[in-house]
Write a protein that holds these residues in place. Structure first.
Motif, PDB file in Angstrom:
ATOM      1  N   PRO A  57     147.704  29.509  -3.843  1.00 26.33           N
ATOM      2  CA  PRO A  57     146.452  30.033  -3.272  1.00 26.33           C
ATOM      3  C   PRO A  57     145.759  30.958  -4.275  1.00 26.33           C
ATOM      4  CG  PRO A  57     148.336  31.191  -2.358  1.00 26.33           C
ATOM      5  CD  PRO A  57     148.892  30.055  -3.171  1.00 26.33           C
ATOM      6  N   PRO A  58     144.447  30.954  -4.296  1.00 30.95           N
ATOM      7  CA  PRO A  58     143.744  31.855  -5.219  1.00 30.95           C
ATOM      8  C   PRO A  58     143.932  33.305  -4.811  1.00 30.95           C
ATOM      9  CG  PRO A  58     142.197  30.812  -3.717  1.00 30.95           C
ATOM     10  CD  PRO A  58     143.531  30.154  -3.473  1.00 30.95           C
ATOM     11  N   GLN A  59     144.028  34.164  -5.796  1.00 28.27           N
ATOM     12  CA  GLN A  59     144.189  35.595  -5.568  1.00 28.27           C
ATOM     13  C   GLN A  59     143.100  36.337  -6.339  1.00 28.27           C
ATOM     14  OE1 GLN A  59     146.881  36.998  -3.515  1.00 28.27           O
ATOM     15  NE2 GLN A  59     146.702  34.862  -2.912  1.00 28.27           N
ATOM     16  N   PRO A  60     141.867  36.285  -5.869  1.00 25.29           N
ATOM     17  CA  PRO A  60     140.774  36.901  -6.634  1.00 25.29           C
ATOM     18  C   PRO A  60     140.857  38.420  -6.606  1.00 25.29           C
ATOM     19  CG  PRO A  60     139.986  36.146  -4.503  1.00 25.29           C
ATOM     20  CD  PRO A  60     141.397  35.658  -4.620  1.00 25.29           C
ATOM     21  N   ASP A  61     140.478  39.012  -7.721  1.00 22.85           N
ATOM     22  CA  ASP A  61     140.344  40.461  -7.816  1.00 22.85           C
ATOM     23  C   ASP A  61     138.844  40.756  -7.800  1.00 22.85           C
ATOM     24  OD1 ASP A  61     140.478  43.145  -8.241  1.00 22.85           O
ATOM     25  OD2 ASP A  61     141.567  43.044 -10.136  1.00 22.85           O
ATOM     26  N   LEU A  62     138.328  40.970  -6.609  1.00 24.01           N
ATOM     27  CA  LEU A  62     136.880  41.039  -6.431  1.00 24.01           C
ATOM     28  C   LEU A  62     136.259  42.201  -7.198  1.00 24.01           C
ATOM     29  CD1 LEU A  62     135.000  39.189  -4.851  1.00 24.01           C
ATOM     30  CD2 LEU A  62     134.933  40.897  -3.034  1.00 24.01           C
ATOM     31  N   LEU A  63     136.954  43.322  -7.264  1.00 21.69           N
ATOM     32  CA  LEU A  63     136.396  44.480  -7.955  1.00 21.69           C
ATOM     33  C   LEU A  63     136.348  44.288  -9.466  1.00 21.69           C
ATOM     34  CD1 LEU A  63     137.958  47.457  -5.946  1.00 21.69           C
ATOM     35  CD2 LEU A  63     135.616  46.571  -5.850  1.00 21.69           C
ATOM     36  N   SER A  64     137.103  43.329  -9.975  1.00 23.44           N
ATOM     37  CA  SER A  64     137.078  43.052 -11.408  1.00 23.44           C
ATOM     38  C   SER A  64     136.153  41.895 -11.761  1.00 23.44           C
ATOM     39  CB  SER A  64     138.493  42.737 -11.910  1.00 23.44           C
ATOM     40  OG  SER A  64     139.349  43.850 -11.728  1.00 23.44           O
ATOM     41  N   THR A  65     136.159  40.867 -10.921  1.00 27.24           N
ATOM     42  CA  THR A  65     135.346  39.682 -11.226  1.00 27.24           C
ATOM     43  C   THR A  65     133.926  39.769 -10.681  1.00 27.24           C
ATOM     44  OG1 THR A  65     136.212  38.599  -9.235  1.00 27.24           O
ATOM     45  CG2 THR A  65     137.396  38.228 -11.295  1.00 27.24           C
ATOM     46  N   ALA A  66     133.747  40.406  -9.525  1.00 30.90           N
ATOM     47  CA  ALA A  66     132.415  40.550  -8.914  1.00 30.90           C
ATOM     48  C   ALA A  66     132.295  41.946  -8.320  1.00 30.90           C
ATOM     49  CB  ALA A  66     132.191  39.479  -7.845  1.00 30.90           C
ATOM     50  N   PRO A  67     132.222  42.963  -9.183  1.00 35.09           N
ATOM     51  CA  PRO A  67     132.229  44.344  -8.671  1.00 35.09           C
ATOM     52  C   PRO A  67     131.034  44.671  -7.784  1.00 35.09           C
ATOM     53  CG  PRO A  67     131.699  44.295 -11.020  1.00 35.09           C
ATOM     54  CD  PRO A  67     132.135  42.911 -10.654  1.00 35.09           C
ATOM     55  N   LEU A  68     129.864  44.096  -8.086  1.00 30.25           N
ATOM     56  CA  LEU A  68     128.696  44.356  -7.241  1.00 30.25           C
ATOM     57  C   LEU A  68     128.949  43.885  -5.817  1.00 30.25           C
ATOM     58  CD1 LEU A  68     125.741  45.150  -6.722  1.00 30.25           C
ATOM     59  CD2 LEU A  68     125.070  42.915  -7.613  1.00 30.25           C
TER      60      LEU A  68
END
Length: 324
Positions: free
Chosen positions: A177-188
């Motif tokens: 499963p994907p484990q996105p790091d939203l604050l790093s990849t899409a901080p806005l």
């Protein structure tokens, strides 16, 4: 009979009072107005001293070269600080990011707030409890709310978002499963989600007050005449909600331009997420450049005014389009 008439005859004190009232009524209009407003002068002086003088001081310092690391080089520098603000690529990006964040959060929270207001305006069992629960995010301390989103929801290791994605992947029988790091990849997006969560209840309260102020007899008459739910909403509810939407957009723009807590706690201004208030903080406390920080502060005030006016213009255009 003579004694009774004498008992009600105006005495010297009453005569003097009537004479003073008549003389006061004959004073010039300006003097009479000043006599009425004179008791308000202390409050006016207090307001000026504690609200306007600090801004005037900031405005004066913004025209100075004042860095605490070089105390002997302090002096008047004109508009050079403002030129630095507009010429510096990083500061220009800061202004753009502030506008993007403010517009995103205001529009999204207003749309969600209107939807929630329409829902909780209907009668159902437990409506009071639901309303109270929906208001809770706005009552949370901003720093605590930002920490909650950073660790409990957006954390890539144990956060709720990635945990939910993993559970869905397992139910579907999928691997990796994907484990996105939203604050790093899409901080806005990450910062905007935390602010939308906090400001949607505020918009909901304002818009709910607008919905409850609709004349019920008018809505009933529209229903009797065969107006559907969408027709009533577009041509009756939405025009009535105009002033409430404008109020929510205005207050949201003013406060979100000045947002500091979420930026500080979620990203610390990294990854291009420095907004104007955080730029003022870094310039003043880290770079010790008081003149440039004051110029940025003035830009924050001007930006607040511009964004608020832009929001109102957009809302006005939307209402004009919906009325056609």
């Amino acid at each position: 009979m003579t004694t009774t008439q004498h008992a009600y005859r105006p005495g010297p004190v009453r005569d003097r009072h009537r004479a003073s009232v008549a003389a006061r009524d004959q004073r010039p209009g300006a003097l009479r107005r000043w006599s009425v407003r004179a008791p308000l002068l202390p409050a006016l002086v207090f307001t000026i001293l504690f609200t306007q003088l600090p801004f005037v001081g900031t405005l004066v310092v913004s025209f100075m070269e004042w860095n605490s690391l070089f105390p002997n080089e302090r002096g008047f520098t004109g508009l050079s600080n403002y030129a630095k603000v507009l010429a510096d690529t990083e500061l220009r990006h800061t202004i753009v990011f502030t506008v993007q964040l403010t517009a995103t959060v205001v529009v999204a929270s207003m749309v969600l707030g209107l939807g929630l207001a329409l829902l909780v305006n209907e009668r159902f069992v437990g409506r009071g409890v639901v309303r109270s629960l929906l208001v809770l995010p706005f009552l949370v301390v901003p720093v605590a709310g930002a920490l909650f989103w950073k660790h409990a929801i957006l954390n890539p290791t144990y956060g709720l978002m990635n945990g939910t994605i993993t559970a869905i992947w397992r139910v579907l029988g999928l691997d990796s499963p994907p484990q996105p790091d939203l604050l790093s990849t899409a901080p806005l997006l990450g910062i905007a989600l935390s602010l939308i969560w906090r400001w949607t209840p505020f918009m909901m309260l304002i818009l709910l007050a607008g919905l409850q102020s609709r004349p019920p007899e008018v809505m009933e008459a529209a229903a009797v005449d065969g107006a559907g739910a969408w027709t009533s909403f577009r041509y009756m509810t939405l025009p009535h909600m105009r002033r409430y939407l404008e109020l929510g957009g205005l207050f949201g723009s003013i406060y979100l331009v000045q947002e500091f807590d979420a930026i500080f706690m979620l990203t610390a201004g990294g990854l291009g997420t420095t907004n104007l208030p955080y730029a003022v903080y870094k310039t003043f406390y880290l770079a010790n450049d008081y003149g440039l920080a004051s110029a940025l502060g003035v830009v924050v005030v001007a930006g607040t005014f511009v964004i608020a006016m832009f929001t109102l213009r957009v809302l006005l255009s939307l209402f004009k389009d919906s009325a056609r």
